[in-house]
Write a protein that holds these residues in place. Sequence first.
Motif, PDB file in Angstrom:
ATOM      1  N   UNK A  34       0.813  -1.215   0.000  1.00 44.83           N
ATOM      2  CA  UNK A  34       0.000   0.000   0.000  1.00 44.83           C
ATOM      3  C   UNK A  34       0.852   1.273   0.000  1.00 44.83           C
ATOM      4  N   UNK A  35       2.096   1.176   0.409  1.00 50.06           N
ATOM      5  CA  UNK A  35       2.990   2.334   0.328  1.00 50.06           C
ATOM      6  C   UNK A  35       3.557   2.421  -1.083  1.00 50.06           C
ATOM      7  N   UNK A  36       3.758   1.254  -1.713  1.00 51.43           N
ATOM      8  CA  UNK A  36       4.341   1.227  -3.057  1.00 51.43           C
ATOM      9  C   UNK A  36       3.290   1.364  -4.148  1.00 51.43           C
ATOM     10  N   UNK A  37       2.486   0.340  -4.360  1.00 61.50           N
ATOM     11  CA  UNK A  37       1.559   0.319  -5.503  1.00 61.50           C
ATOM     12  C   UNK A  37       0.143   0.773  -5.157  1.00 61.50           C
ATOM     13  N   UNK A  38      -0.433   0.178  -4.137  1.00 62.93           N
ATOM     14  CA  UNK A  38      -1.858   0.433  -3.868  1.00 62.93           C
ATOM     15  C   UNK A  38      -2.025   1.653  -2.963  1.00 62.93           C
TER      16      UNK A  38
END
Length: 210
Positions: free
Chosen positions: A186-190
């Motif tokens: 969630x920090x990277x993609x979502x």
Amino acid sequence: MQNAETLYQLLLTAYGRPRWWSEDPFTVMFQAVLVQNTAWASVEKTWEAIGDKADPAYIEKLPVEELEALIRPCGFCKAKARTVQALAGWFAGYGFDRKKVQDQPAPKLRTELLAIRGIGAETADVILVYAFYKASFIIDAYTRRFLRRFGYDFADDGAIRRFFETGLPEDAKVYGWLHWLILEHCIGACRKQPQCESCPVREFCEQIIG
Ligand code: SF4
């Protein structure tokens, strides 16, 4: 729709085995309170300043104003200082002994933690998993967002909890790693604005955005 184990394996394949596992229980407890409603960078800065004062017996007896001053960069310092001291007091009840806490059943510990002002379900479960290695699934805003976007339709947090706790081995390390993997995802993609085009699990997602 993937079951809990398949979902865990998907994220594990995408991001690899988490590198972190906790060591000192009071560090986990203290930081779990400090990070509420603040950025992790503030916790790191504060933690550096606290240094070797992060000892539960010392913190429990420290005048509350001094503790407030120590943790001020993390915000809400009055409330957080009260909670940290209450946690240290709770741990003192077990002689600051991790093993004595671990000998207790998780539901009893969870009830005790939730009775402390400033400790909600998410913080209690973080403490159970990372400080005492008890299998109690952690649900936070990232977990809800990711599952909703991925296509799950859970009525509430209780349903999310049942999905993971019945579908995964009862193992604190699995729960802790999955929480870490969801955070990473969630920090990277979502993110709030999802980066679906570069998402490593996009082929399994029912709600690619954009
Ligand atoms: S494809 Fe998009 S919405 Fe789906 S999990 Fe990946 S980033 Fe999130």
